[in-house]
Design a protein around this motif. Structure first.
Motif, PDB file in Angstrom:
ATOM      1  N   ASN A   1       4.458 -10.062 -55.582  1.00 53.21           N
ATOM      2  CA  ASN A   1       4.251  -8.631 -55.365  1.00 53.21           C
ATOM      3  C   ASN A   1       3.063  -8.400 -54.437  1.00 53.21           C
ATOM      4  O   ASN A   1       2.207  -9.266 -54.291  1.00 53.21           O
ATOM      5  CB  ASN A   1       3.919  -7.932 -56.673  1.00 53.21           C
ATOM      6  CG  ASN A   1       5.129  -7.751 -57.553  1.00 53.21           C
ATOM      7  OD1 ASN A   1       6.191  -7.400 -57.064  1.00 53.21           O
ATOM      8  ND2 ASN A   1       4.957  -8.004 -58.835  1.00 53.21           N
TER       9      ASN A   1
ATOM     10  N   ASN B   1       0.247  -9.952 -60.300  1.00 50.11           N
ATOM     11  CA  ASN B   1       1.287 -10.317 -61.263  1.00 50.11           C
ATOM     12  C   ASN B   1       1.289  -9.346 -62.437  1.00 50.11           C
ATOM     13  O   ASN B   1       0.886  -9.682 -63.544  1.00 50.11           O
ATOM     14  CB  ASN B   1       1.069 -11.742 -61.782  1.00 50.11           C
ATOM     15  CG  ASN B   1       1.161 -12.750 -60.670  1.00 50.11           C
ATOM     16  OD1 ASN B   1       1.821 -12.499 -59.653  1.00 50.11           O
ATOM     17  ND2 ASN B   1       0.491 -13.870 -60.833  1.00 50.11           N
TER      18      ASN B   1
ATOM     19  N   VAL C   1       3.224  -6.094 -64.639  1.00 46.50           N
ATOM     20  CA  VAL C   1       4.331  -5.212 -64.981  1.00 46.50           C
ATOM     21  C   VAL C   1       3.721  -4.001 -65.681  1.00 46.50           C
ATOM     22  O   VAL C   1       2.963  -4.155 -66.633  1.00 46.50           O
ATOM     23  CB  VAL C   1       5.344  -5.896 -65.928  1.00 46.50           C
ATOM     24  CG1 VAL C   1       6.383  -4.900 -66.407  1.00 46.50           C
ATOM     25  CG2 VAL C   1       5.999  -7.076 -65.252  1.00 46.50           C
TER      26      VAL C   1
ATOM     27  N   VAL D   1       1.626 -13.527 -66.346  1.00 48.56           N
ATOM     28  CA  VAL D   1       1.972 -12.129 -66.083  1.00 48.56           C
ATOM     29  C   VAL D   1       1.127 -11.208 -66.958  1.00 48.56           C
ATOM     30  O   VAL D   1       0.867 -11.509 -68.116  1.00 48.56           O
ATOM     31  CB  VAL D   1       3.468 -11.860 -66.394  1.00 48.56           C
ATOM     32  CG1 VAL D   1       3.834 -10.428 -66.053  1.00 48.56           C
ATOM     33  CG2 VAL D   1       4.369 -12.820 -65.645  1.00 48.56           C
TER      34      VAL D   1
ATOM     35  N   VAL E   1       8.610 -10.932 -61.927  1.00 49.25           N
ATOM     36  CA  VAL E   1       7.252 -11.120 -61.411  1.00 49.25           C
ATOM     37  C   VAL E   1       6.952 -12.597 -61.203  1.00 49.25           C
ATOM     38  O   VAL E   1       6.303 -12.991 -60.237  1.00 49.25           O
ATOM     39  CB  VAL E   1       6.221 -10.494 -62.382  1.00 49.25           C
ATOM     40  CG1 VAL E   1       4.803 -10.889 -62.005  1.00 49.25           C
ATOM     41  CG2 VAL E   1       6.341  -8.990 -62.379  1.00 49.25           C
TER      42      VAL E   1
ATOM     43  N   VAL F   1       4.313  -2.721 -57.756  1.00 48.06           N
ATOM     44  CA  VAL F   1       4.705  -3.652 -58.824  1.00 48.06           C
ATOM     45  C   VAL F   1       5.820  -3.025 -59.657  1.00 48.06           C
ATOM     46  O   VAL F   1       6.131  -1.843 -59.509  1.00 48.06           O
ATOM     47  CB  VAL F   1       3.523  -4.004 -59.766  1.00 48.06           C
ATOM     48  CG1 VAL F   1       2.474  -4.794 -59.034  1.00 48.06           C
ATOM     49  CG2 VAL F   1       2.930  -2.748 -60.388  1.00 48.06           C
ATOM     50  N   CYS F   2       6.402  -3.834 -60.525  1.00 47.82           N
ATOM     51  CA  CYS F   2       7.468  -3.362 -61.396  1.00 47.82           C
ATOM     52  C   CYS F   2       6.954  -2.308 -62.374  1.00 47.82           C
ATOM     53  O   CYS F   2       5.917  -2.507 -62.993  1.00 47.82           O
ATOM     54  CB  CYS F   2       8.015  -4.527 -62.204  1.00 47.82           C
ATOM     55  SG  CYS F   2       9.620  -5.015 -61.667  1.00 47.82           S
TER      56      CYS F   2
END
Lengths: 680, 77
Positions: A166, A109, A111, A83, A161, A138-139
């Motif tokens: 995503n 991947n 955040v 991530v 994730v 994405v987050c």
């Protein structure tokens, strides 16, 4: 199963604060004293799963300039992680999104952490995080890492994730889209080992040899086949049809990404403040003003040094008494358990006393100076010093940030040397490291001040202050001269480009700063000093206790050094004191007293009149006083600084050079002064 | 109008970047901070050696010597 999570982001966005909050590892934050040089690694456990967190060096983009940035780039490009957590500054999201969009071209991947939300709120900037998340695919997590808000949300998002795929936002390159698709189709024939084919196509079109070389090495074969080469040429023709030359491809890519950042920012950021960063601008008008900027800076630094010197004297005395009392007790205890008295003498009167002396004189000033300087750093003032001073350093082909390391050098040269990490160009960093010793540190100020006080013709304190100022300016002047000479000879080169971010001022977290700087810098530097002070104590003790024909070795050596010392206006004792004062310049005067009084132990005389009498009786004149001041200013750095120089330059040669250069300058100047005195 | 470079902007003035006229390493630095064609910049601070601009939300100081490479169009507000 352990997951690898990387932390990336622009410099100064609070990346290290996020890192610390996540891992609990106390790693220092703040780019201005140089951190995250190699990537730091920490661990955290979330819902019974282990995550390894790698803190990558701060970088603006994936176009690398330095070795460090290359590390960050390769880590992300070649998917060595599970991530990517990208930390952004809420106050300048637009520029930070550039990096986010570049990373999204490589992997989904991701955040995105929007940090410093508290600062944004103070500035009336509102960010719609949900909308940002929708757009980026994405987050997105909002945090105020300094107060620990939102940290657990990051951990939750990272887990999400890993478990969910995503589809991240992809920057569009309108005129190239069809040819990108064609290259991607062609690339599908190969095993790309997880490399994103769209990203790879873009890099192939961009045609930058260094990246393509890394890619080929990673894949193990030459990715540019004949078919792909034809497609690359085709893409270049399309670009040329749109007035974009091969040289300008990168411009086109970068502009396009920034255009997207701009559009996204417009959609999610609402700036309600009428005059953005108005307070900061107002303060800057005064602090960086042509007329008031430098005097205010000098005043501020003067206050810092003054607080350090005055504030340290009382705790120093206290610590001194305490440690010596403790030494007596340990001595008593040792003799109680029948340790041979010779050994006790060596341990207590030799090693322990010098050690205690160094700790007592070094600890309090450092424990005051470092927090004060870190508060200035936290305030955001330090880049302004570089802004004010760059003009002068540029003339010496050096970097404005050297002004900053020089200011730190007044506190502690070792800290100044470490601080030079903030300078990007290696040549300019070396200049800053090698010249740092030309300004007197906390340990040398007291020598200079007491000599001025004793030998000043006029006793008025303003006159003495003026002399001190001249001495300091002399040190600064020498910094410039040596920088200039070095950059014309050994370290030839043009001043490199220099980009300086001036972040908005913010309230420092005083308590955290104090704890952080004491544990981080003070203890570290003190330990280094202790490591050298202990053997030095042993040597001093041995020299003073072994006698040949009734004279101890200390006096024999000082007699031997005497003719040379006299030649440059000093004497053997003074030279020997500086040599034995290598662990810490604070013990130079005590060693002088010890030699002159032919005593076996370090001694201190608090009454300056008594001290002056002692010195005068041992042949000190105005000539000696001036030469002692010059030699204090220009001689080899203390052991701690030497070790730090060795560590920072990674070279034994530069350390030796940093010892020889100031010593030579000191000797020559002292010799000249003595000649003048003899003629007059 | 094409010989106006970024170092000539006065405090408070706003400009749009037209072109970056250098191929040295500084060009990449400019890209890093988002100083690319069509960027809106505002001059906020100046001394004899450097100027600071508000660029994409951040204030960044650059030496005048380097600013001479950036041609700019004044935006009248």
């Amino acid at each position: 199963m352990k997951y690898i999570v990387t932390l990336s982001g622009n410099p100064n966005v609070g990346k290290s604060t996020v890192f610390n909050a996540l891992t609990g590892l106390k790693q220092h934050t703040g780019n201005w004293t140089g951190k995250t040089v190699s990537s730091a690694v920490g661990k955290y456990i979330y819902e019974n799963e282990e995550y390894e967190l790698v803190d990558l060096p701060g970088t603006y983009s994936l176009i690398s300039h330095s070795k460090e940035e290359e590390v960050a780039r390769d880590f992300i490009i070649f998917n060595k992680n599970d991530v990517n957590v990208i930390v952004c500054d809420a106050l300048c999201l637009e520029r930070n999104l550039n990096l986010v969009l570049q990373i999204l071209e490589i992997t989904d991947n991701v955040v995105v952490v929007v940090n410093l939300l508290d600062e944004a709120k103070k500035n009336n900037v509102v960010i719609n995080l949900d909308k940002l998340s929708d757009i980026l695919g994405v987050c997105v997590v909002g945090t105020s890492a300094r107060s620990g808000k939102g940290i657990s949300l990051i951990q939750k998002a990272v887990k999400e994730v890993i478990n969910k795929k995503n589809t991240g936002y992809k920057v569009k390159y309108e005129i190239l889209e069809s040819v990108i698709k064609e290259i991607e189709n062609e690339l599908e024939k190969y095993d790309l080992k997880n490399l994103n084919s769209r990203w790879l196509s873009l890099r192939l079109i961009e045609n930058e040899s260094s990246i393509i070389k890394s890619i080929n090495e990673y894949l193990g074969f030459d990715v540019i086949s004949k078919e792909i080469n034809d497609l690359i040429i085709k893409s270049h023709h399309i670009l040329l049809d749109n007035d974009i030359t091969i040289k300008e491809i990168k411009d086109y890519f970068v502009s396009n990404i920034f255009k997207c950042s701009e559009e996204i920012t417009k959609k999610v950021v609402k700036n309600n403040s009428k005059n953005y960063q108005e307070k900061t601008r107002k303060i800057d008008k005064i602090l960086t003003n042509k007329i008031t900027g430098i005097p205010l800076m000098l005043m501020l630094l003067f206050v810092v040094f003054w607080i350090t010197l005055v504030g340290a004297s009382y705790p120093s005395d206290l610590l001194f008494d305490l440690l010596f009392w403790l030494g007596d007790k340990i001595g008593n205890f040792l003799s109680f358990i029948h340790v041979p008295s010779v050994l006790i003498d060596i341990l207590i009167n030799g090693v322990y006393k010098v050690l205690a002396w160094v700790v007592a004189v070094m600890l309090p000033p450092m424990a005051i100076f470092f927090p004060l300087f870190t508060i200035l750093e936290d305030l955001g003032y330090l880049p302004r010093i570089a802004f004010n001073l760059d003009h002068h350093f540029k003339r010496c082909n050096a970097c404005g940030k050297q002004g900053l390391t020089m200011c730190m050098g007044f506190g502690c040269n070792a800290a100044g040397v470490t601080g030079a990490r903030i300078i990007d160009s290696k040549r300019e960093r070396l200049l800053a490291i090698l010249t740092n010793n030309f300004v007197p540190c906390n340990g040398r100020f007291p020598i200079i001040i007491s000599v001025i006080t004793m030998f000043s013709i006029y006793t008025h304190s303003i006159f003495k202050g003026l002399i001190l100022l001249i001495v300091i300016l002399f040190g600064i002047g020498m910094t410039f001269i040596v920088s200039l000479v070095l950059s014309r000879t050994l370290l030839k080169g043009e001043p490199s480009s220099f980009i300086l971010e001036l972040p908005p001022y913010r309230k420092p977290q005083i308590l955290k700063v104090i704890v952080r700087s004491i544990f981080d810098k003070t203890i570290k530097i003190l330990l280094r000093a202790v490591m050298v002070a202990a053997p030095a104590g042993l040597i001093i003790f041995i020299l003073s206790s072994i006698s040949i024909d009734g004279t101890n070795l200390l006096n024999i050596i000082s007699n031997f050094l005497d003719p040379f010392g006299k030649l440059i206006g000093l004497d053997g004792v003074i030279l020997l004191s500086f040599i034995l004062g290598f662990p810490a310049n604070e013990i130079v005067i005590p060693i002088m007293i010890m030699c002159y009084m032919k005593s076996g132990y370090l001694m201190e005389i608090n009454d300056l009149d008594v001290l002056k009498n002692l010195f005068v009786n041992n042949g000190w004149t105005l000539n000696t006083a001036i030469c002692v001041i010059i030699f204090t200013l220009f001689h080899f750095p203390c052991s701690t600084t030497c070790l730090t120089i060795k560590k920072e330059t990674g070279s034994f040669k530069w350390m030796i050079f940093s010892i020889v250069l100031p010593t030579l300058i000191g000797i020559v100047l002292c010799f000249l002064v003595t000649c003048i005195f003899k003629l007059v | 109008m094409c010989d106006l470079t970024l170092d000539k902007l006065n405090i408070g003035e706003v400009g749009t970047v037209l072109k970056i006229n250098t191929n040295s390493s500084i060009r990449r630095r400019f890209f890093d901070i988002g100083l690319v064609p069509n960027t809106l910049v505002k001059c906020v601070l100046k001394n004899s050696n450097m100027c600071a601009f508000l660029i994409r939300g951040a204030v960044i100081a650059i030496r005048n010597d380097d600013l001479k490479f950036i041609s700019v169009k004044r935006v009248i507000k």
